[in-house]
Design a protein around this motif. Sequence first.
Motif, PDB file in Angstrom:
ATOM      1  N   ASN A 303       0.792  -1.233   0.000  1.00  0.00           N
ATOM      2  CA  ASN A 303       0.000   0.000   0.000  1.00  0.00           C
ATOM      3  C   ASN A 303       0.826   1.285   0.000  1.00  0.00           C
ATOM      4  OD1 ASN A 303      -2.502  -1.101  -0.281  1.00  0.00           O
ATOM      5  ND2 ASN A 303      -3.286  -0.496   1.714  1.00  0.00           N
ATOM      6  N   ASP A 304       2.076   1.196  -0.390  1.00  0.00           N
ATOM      7  CA  ASP A 304       2.907   2.388  -0.549  1.00  0.00           C
ATOM      8  C   ASP A 304       2.687   2.903  -1.971  1.00  0.00           C
ATOM      9  OD1 ASP A 304       5.052   4.206  -1.010  1.00  0.00           O
ATOM     10  OD2 ASP A 304       6.222   3.239   0.571  1.00  0.00           O
ATOM     11  N   ASP A 427     -11.291   1.157   4.083  1.00  0.00           N
ATOM     12  CA  ASP A 427     -10.908   2.356   4.837  1.00  0.00           C
ATOM     13  C   ASP A 427      -9.824   2.080   5.861  1.00  0.00           C
ATOM     14  OD1 ASP A 427     -12.663   4.043   3.507  1.00  0.00           O
ATOM     15  OD2 ASP A 427     -14.314   3.634   4.883  1.00  0.00           O
ATOM     16  N   GLU A 428      -9.954   0.958   6.565  1.00  0.00           N
ATOM     17  CA  GLU A 428      -9.006   0.662   7.642  1.00  0.00           C
ATOM     18  C   GLU A 428      -7.583   0.466   7.122  1.00  0.00           C
ATOM     19  OE1 GLU A 428     -13.007  -1.241   8.736  1.00  0.00           O
ATOM     20  OE2 GLU A 428     -11.790  -0.839   6.950  1.00  0.00           O
ATOM     21  N   ALA A 429      -7.456  -0.068   5.907  1.00  0.00           N
ATOM     22  CA  ALA A 429      -6.131  -0.333   5.347  1.00  0.00           C
ATOM     23  C   ALA A 429      -5.546   0.875   4.634  1.00  0.00           C
ATOM     24  CB  ALA A 429      -6.219  -1.513   4.371  1.00  0.00           C
ATOM     25  N   LYS A 430      -6.316   1.938   4.484  1.00  0.00           N
ATOM     26  CA  LYS A 430      -5.841   3.143   3.811  1.00  0.00           C
ATOM     27  C   LYS A 430      -5.994   4.375   4.709  1.00  0.00           C
ATOM     28  CE  LYS A 430      -4.675   1.505  -0.263  1.00  0.00           C
ATOM     29  NZ  LYS A 430      -5.297   1.837  -1.535  1.00  0.00           N
ATOM     30  N   GLN A 448       2.581  -3.995   7.460  1.00  0.00           N
ATOM     31  CA  GLN A 448       1.852  -5.095   6.836  1.00  0.00           C
ATOM     32  C   GLN A 448       0.482  -5.309   7.487  1.00  0.00           C
ATOM     33  OE1 GLN A 448       3.187  -6.442   4.043  1.00  0.00           O
ATOM     34  NE2 GLN A 448       4.853  -5.002   4.417  1.00  0.00           N
ATOM     35  N   ILE A 449       0.429  -5.203   8.808  1.00  0.00           N
ATOM     36  CA  ILE A 449      -0.831  -5.429   9.520  1.00  0.00           C
ATOM     37  C   ILE A 449      -1.816  -4.290   9.259  1.00  0.00           C
ATOM     38  CG2 ILE A 449      -1.884  -5.640  11.813  1.00  0.00           C
ATOM     39  CD1 ILE A 449       0.726  -7.008  12.719  1.00  0.00           C
ATOM     40  N   LEU A 450      -1.329  -3.063   9.315  1.00  0.00           N
ATOM     41  CA  LEU A 450      -2.209  -1.911   9.145  1.00  0.00           C
ATOM     42  C   LEU A 450      -2.772  -1.801   7.728  1.00  0.00           C
ATOM     43  CD1 LEU A 450      -0.255   0.853  11.099  1.00  0.00           C
ATOM     44  CD2 LEU A 450      -2.505  -0.053  11.673  1.00  0.00           C
ATOM     45  N   THR A 451      -2.017  -2.251   6.744  1.00  0.00           N
ATOM     46  CA  THR A 451      -2.438  -2.052   5.356  1.00  0.00           C
ATOM     47  C   THR A 451      -3.158  -3.272   4.776  1.00  0.00           C
ATOM     48  OG1 THR A 451      -0.246  -2.759   4.597  1.00  0.00           O
ATOM     49  CG2 THR A 451      -0.608  -0.392   4.878  1.00  0.00           C
ATOM     50  N   SER A 452      -3.529  -4.211   5.632  1.00  0.00           N
ATOM     51  CA  SER A 452      -4.206  -5.418   5.178  1.00  0.00           C
ATOM     52  C   SER A 452      -5.469  -5.657   6.002  1.00  0.00           C
ATOM     53  CB  SER A 452      -3.284  -6.640   5.293  1.00  0.00           C
ATOM     54  OG  SER A 452      -2.070  -6.451   4.586  1.00  0.00           O
ATOM     55  N   ALA A 453      -6.360  -6.480   5.465  1.00  0.00           N
ATOM     56  CA  ALA A 453      -7.589  -6.830   6.179  1.00  0.00           C
ATOM     57  C   ALA A 453      -7.952  -8.280   5.868  1.00  0.00           C
ATOM     58  CB  ALA A 453      -8.744  -5.908   5.778  1.00  0.00           C
ATOM     59  N   ASN A 503      -7.482  -5.674  11.391  1.00  0.00           N
ATOM     60  CA  ASN A 503      -8.709  -5.524  10.614  1.00  0.00           C
ATOM     61  C   ASN A 503      -9.204  -6.873  10.111  1.00  0.00           C
ATOM     62  OD1 ASN A 503      -8.245  -2.646  10.766  1.00  0.00           O
ATOM     63  ND2 ASN A 503      -6.754  -2.890   9.115  1.00  0.00           N
ATOM     64  N   GLU A 504     -10.418  -7.239  10.471  1.00  0.00           N
ATOM     65  CA  GLU A 504     -10.957  -8.502  10.020  1.00  0.00           C
ATOM     66  C   GLU A 504     -12.480  -8.449   9.904  1.00  0.00           C
ATOM     67  OE1 GLU A 504     -10.426 -10.379  14.519  1.00  0.00           O
ATOM     68  OE2 GLU A 504     -10.221 -11.702  12.787  1.00  0.00           O
ATOM     69  N   TYR A 505     -13.000  -9.248   8.981  1.00  0.00           N
ATOM     70  CA  TYR A 505     -14.439  -9.365   8.739  1.00  0.00           C
ATOM     71  C   TYR A 505     -14.805 -10.848   8.752  1.00  0.00           C
ATOM     72  CZ  TYR A 505     -13.948  -4.559   7.175  1.00  0.00           C
ATOM     73  OH  TYR A 505     -13.667  -3.219   7.117  1.00  0.00           O
ATOM     74  N   LYS A 506     -16.020 -11.129   9.163  1.00  0.00           N
ATOM     75  CA  LYS A 506     -16.433 -12.519   9.301  1.00  0.00           C
ATOM     76  C   LYS A 506     -16.719 -13.167   7.958  1.00  0.00           C
ATOM     77  CE  LYS A 506     -19.473 -15.506  12.031  1.00  0.00           C
ATOM     78  NZ  LYS A 506     -20.547 -15.569  13.059  1.00  0.00           N
ATOM     79  N   TRP A 507     -17.292 -12.392   7.024  1.00  0.00           N
ATOM     80  CA  TRP A 507     -17.735 -12.970   5.767  1.00  0.00           C
ATOM     81  C   TRP A 507     -17.202 -12.162   4.582  1.00  0.00           C
ATOM     82  CZ3 TRP A 507     -19.632 -17.498   7.026  1.00  0.00           C
ATOM     83  CH2 TRP A 507     -20.373 -17.633   8.210  1.00  0.00           C
TER      84      TRP A 507
END
Length: 551
Positions: A303-304, A427-430, A448-453, A503-507
Amino acid sequence: MKSATMSASLSSTLSNRVYNTPSSSGRVFRSPVSKRVQTHPQRSQSARVPGLKVYSILADTAAAVPEPLEDETVFVDLRTPKDIRPHPKQDGNPARAPDGYSNDPWTDPKWVDTKWTVFRGKAYDLTSFLEKHPGGNWLINLSLKRDCTGLFESYHMRPEIAGGPFKRLPMIEDFPVDMVPRAPYPNDSALYNNIRNRVRSELFDGAKNGEHRQGSEWAAACVLGWAALTYSMYVAAPSVITGALLGTAGAWIGLTIQHCGNHGAMSTKPWFNNMMGMCNDLIGGSSLMWRYHHQVSHHIHCNDTDMDEDVYSTFPMLRFDARMPKRWWHKFQHIYMWMIFPLMQAAFELGDMKGLITRRTSGASIYGADAKELATVPLGKVVHYLGLSVPLMMGVPLATVACSVLAYAFAQGFCLAPLFAVSHNVDEAKNTEWLESDRLRGDWAVQQILTSANWGNKIGCFFTGGLNLQIEHHLFPAVSFMHYPAISNIVREEATKLGVPYNEYKWLPQIIVKFQNFMKKAGNAPAPPGNKMPERGGIGSTTVLPVVSSS
């Protein structure tokens, strides 16, 4: 108040470094025995304030360096994370490279024929190691003529093993290291070290026998079985339906076995990883171009906007970051992107051939590829289209075969594109509050953690080759994807301890909706000043880099 606390924390951490003022050479230091570097420094005062935890860990990376031995001469790379930047002869967006950058050592006759790499500020000749690399020369070739620190340290579960060969390789004493843009240093991240140590001890019994690269073989059998079945259906009765079904098989190969194989994570056997990786060529892509585009550009610089070609290579068609210039059509991108996604296959194939001619993907120069690797690009295309042309050779009308092939390409692109895009474009990754922190460049794991979900869990992992657990994949690209669900528990726990957003989503539908909304926001966001990229568009964009003089 926050700024003062952060500053105090950073000053306190930096004061713990044991190195003295640089010697006349500016590089070699003596480390007194009485002063030791703490691998796991005590948490600073600011870490007790929930909102400042992540800033503390970013500051604490300065202390997370290996402890020197008694009376050992310690080498310190004077380049900083600010030296992670594009270069027209190396990686990143060439249009974003600072003016006045010298081309050395890529065009200097003194070094042009040397198989050099830079690891933690030192230049080495890799010639003697290329054919001896345990993971195969097709992987270590990625390291040639660039700073390979980020690649080496993120690909080895045992850091002492990763750095071992460099103790035996010939060092190039008079090499102009300062001309080579710096890579991130994953092993300088206290967070990464903590996560990796737990993963090694709790899941892989030390990872001494390559257990972390095993476990996906049965999944590969399922993927290849589906591919064989759908191809048989396509050859026996070519149609839009069988072509589309074959496209889903191509997408499943693209998400799983080629992806994992090219990372060297399908098996402990390099030949098997290489064979699985070359399945990319069978489905119309290029395993060679993928390794440079995906592993060198995207994985190391996630995400750079200056370095990650996944962010800028689709511009101006798509605007994946609000800091990028704005065009009038971007306000509709959340709608028309679904019509572009099926064209992904054609875009990749054209990009592969362009890369073969220019020896460069959009984000990485191709220096390490030998003649055999380069030959796989056109040969792979020939094999791919010959396979799709079998029904034509059997007398099926051209129009029927053409429609079937188009259905294949559209289905494959429509499956692949959104699944690749969703995990880094929400939004969370950007969040620019994080992205524009210059300290973020100094902690690779936090970046890596902040820019991924993430989304889903074991079922999604099986069908996407671990791409649904993108955080774990970026932290451990050389680990078999079937281990990611177990690893995610450790990563979540360690990140939460430090206040790093996980950042995580169930589905899948949930993150698809978030992706759709993000693309609408990014497309409608105001244009940046002058409708052009800022001086520094990527990670740490609030810091303006000085121009490097060529004199």
